[in-house]
Design an enzyme around this catalytic site. Structure first.
Site, PDB file in Angstrom:
ATOM      1  N   GLU A 223       0.823  -1.209   0.000  1.00  0.00           N
ATOM      2  CA  GLU A 223       0.000   0.000   0.000  1.00  0.00           C
ATOM      3  C   GLU A 223       0.858   1.260   0.000  1.00  0.00           C
ATOM      4  OE1 GLU A 223      -3.159  -0.169   2.830  1.00  0.00           O
ATOM      5  OE2 GLU A 223      -3.751  -2.149   2.165  1.00  0.00           O
ATOM      6  N   LYS A 356     -15.743  -2.429   2.898  1.00  0.00           N
ATOM      7  CA  LYS A 356     -15.024  -2.599   1.638  1.00  0.00           C
ATOM      8  C   LYS A 356     -16.032  -3.115   0.618  1.00  0.00           C
ATOM      9  CE  LYS A 356     -10.559  -4.121   3.600  1.00  0.00           C
ATOM     10  NZ  LYS A 356      -9.879  -5.328   4.130  1.00  0.00           N
TER      11      LYS A 356
HETATM   12  C1  2PG Z   1      -7.055  -4.465   5.286  1.00  0.00           C
HETATM   13  C2  2PG Z   1      -6.812  -4.235   3.809  1.00  0.00           C
HETATM   14  C3  2PG Z   1      -6.418  -2.840   3.495  1.00  0.00           C
HETATM   15  P1  2PG Z   1      -6.294  -6.227   2.222  1.00  0.00           P
HETATM   16  O1  2PG Z   1      -6.703  -5.515   5.829  1.00  0.00           O
HETATM   17  O2  2PG Z   1      -7.680  -3.648   5.928  1.00  0.00           O
HETATM   18  O3  2PG Z   1      -5.336  -2.411   4.268  1.00  0.00           O
HETATM   19  O4  2PG Z   1      -5.872  -5.152   3.342  1.00  0.00           O
HETATM   20  O5  2PG Z   1      -6.859  -5.465   1.099  1.00  0.00           O
HETATM   21  O6  2PG Z   1      -5.023  -6.960   1.889  1.00  0.00           O
HETATM   22  O7  2PG Z   1      -7.296  -7.122   2.880  1.00  0.00           O
HETATM   23 MG    MG Z   2      -7.786  -4.931   7.740  1.00  0.00          MG
END
Ligand code: 2PG
Ligand code: MG
Length: 447
Positions: A223, A356
């Protein structure tokens, strides 16, 4: 409801693109009868929770199995014919049709990546057709079936407090340390732009500290954050706190810490937590006591995924034992799933929900989760993924949905700055009509 002809979906086009990790992902364009076009590219996680909507991947040898030709074909052959003729400004109807066509609860058949691509591109096309910025067409109450998405935004418009990645470990940095992300939160900033300036100062100062200690800054995490093989997890918290001071700022007052522990990544089946970089194994109580000590020593205002994603009893215990003024944020725990958020509310497992869209699979599902959390008094954070794209729709979601907080990654790398820059643009354009969320947002206030 049949929309006016100009907002009807006339065509859907999908293709295979790349995300910021160099892995294939689904890109999609939705064309409306009146000529408006929406385009979106789907992000993808690395530390994915097991309760997320399921991406469809091709397997085999091409791109190491990460190809999405099957998902692209699902858009062409199944999703496209199902949504043609629907009104793009009635997001609920489009998303319901997409879910019906897939037919599985976690969207694994057509692929959640295929479904989300169409869902997002529809929202963007709909906003264009209405002549509105995306954030505005997403504002207002959660639409019901047959109702247009657009509503009048509440004033003042709420810009999110940013949560910015400074240093990574776990799945985002080849497991240099066990915990996944140490982030900076500009709790003392009165504008979004100043908040971003403060956290970038912290990133630069932390990088300089690492350099001066001989730990180097050559590694860049997924990131855009710093990555360094530190001796302990606590050393990462100490380093970023030192970085805040080295930037001439007061830890906790100007800039505080947020930590994404991503504990499911190092929690074991027998309920213990295996800290590999320290060669220590702790049981749940020992682990929570350790995290509690970190909260006493460092200016931590938010703890994400502090325990394993299915340890509901442990989460309730954590909510009772960890400092009351700390945001306890569920990511893998909730997986942007309404049933899991309901369960969390019932057993008081956390006081904040990470949202998300690709964990949910459609915008409507993600929005319902966010609204339900806010209604129950929980704080909400919209989040990018570690494999993300140049798209900026997440910034508009944060503003339109009044999430209060946003997590996008570092202040470096264009897939990250694209979202920050969109928020800077909105703050600039909205002027006095907008305010940035204050620190009360970490307690679920200020929606
Ligand atoms: C998280 C995300 C973003 P990933 O764990 O919150 O930082 O990571 O997209 O790898 O799940
Ligand atoms: Mg997370």
């Amino acid at each position: 409801m049949t929309g006016s002809r100009s907002t009807e979906i006339a065509d859907v086009v999908a293709w295979e693109a790349l995300d910021s990790r160099g892995r294939p992902t689904v890109a999609c364009r939705v064309h409306l009868a009146g000529g408006a076009v929406g385009r979106a590219i789907v992000p993808s996680g690395a530390s994915t929770g097991s309760h997320e909507a399921v991406e469809r991947r091709d397997g085999g040898t091409r791109y190491g199995g990460w190809g999405v030709r099957g998902a692209v074909e699902a858009v062409r052959a199944e999703l496209r014919p199902a949504v043609i003729g629907l009104d793009a400004t009635c997001q609920v109807d489009v998303d319901r049709r997409l879910e019906e066509v897939d037919g599985t609860p976690d969207l694994r058949r057509a692929g959640a990546n295929a479904v989300l691509a169409v869902s997002l591109a529809t929202a963007i096309a709909g906003a264009r057709a209405l002549g509105q910025p995306l954030w505005k067409s997403l504002a207002g109450p959660t639409p019901l079936a047959g109702e247009p998405t657009a509503g009048e935004p509440r004033e003042p418009v709420l810009l999110p407090m940013p949560m910015v990645n400074i240093l990574s470990g776990g799945a985002h940095a080849a497991r240099a340390i066990d915990i996944q992300d140490v982030l900076a939160v500009p709790v003392g900033a009165g504008t979004f732009a100043y908040g971003l300036e403060l956290v970038e100062r912290v990133r630069a100062a932390t990088a300089a500290l690492l350099d001066s200690r001989g730990d180097g800054t050559g590694l860049v995490a997924d990131e855009g954050g710093l990555a360094a093989p530190l001796p302990t997890n606590e050393a990462a918290l100490a380093l970023v706190t030192d970085g805040i001071e080295a930037a001439g700022l007061t830890p906790g007052h100007d800039v505080a810490l947020a930590v994404d522990l991503a504990a499911s990544q190092f929690g074991t089946a027998d309920g213990t937590y295996h800290l590999r970089c320290e060669d220590r194994i702790l049981d749940r109580d020992g682990w929570l006591a350790e995290v509690g000590r970190w909260c006493e020593r460092y200016p931590i205002v938010s703890l994400e995924d502090v325990l394993n994603e299915d340890d509901w009893e442990g989460w309730t215990l954590a909510a009772r034992t960890l400092p009351e003024d700390c945001q306890l944020l569920g990511d893998d725990l909730f997986a942007t799933h309404l049933d899991r958020v309901e369960k969390g509310i019932a057993c008081q497992a956390a006081n904040a929900v990470l949202v998300k869209p690709n964990q949910a699979g459609t915008l409507t599902r993600a929005q319902r989760v966010l609204r339900r959390a806010q209604q129950a008094g929980l704080a909400t954070v919209v989040s990018a993924r570690s494999g993300d794209t140049e798209d900026t729709w997440l910034a508009d979601l944060a503003v339109g949905w009044r999430s209060g907080q946003i997590k996008v990654g570092s202040t470096t790398r264009s897939e990250r700055t694209a979202k920050w820059n969109r928020l800077l643009e909105l703050e600039h354009d909205l002027g006095e009509a907008a305010v940035v969320a204050h620190r009360g947002v970490l307690r679920g206030q200020a929606y």
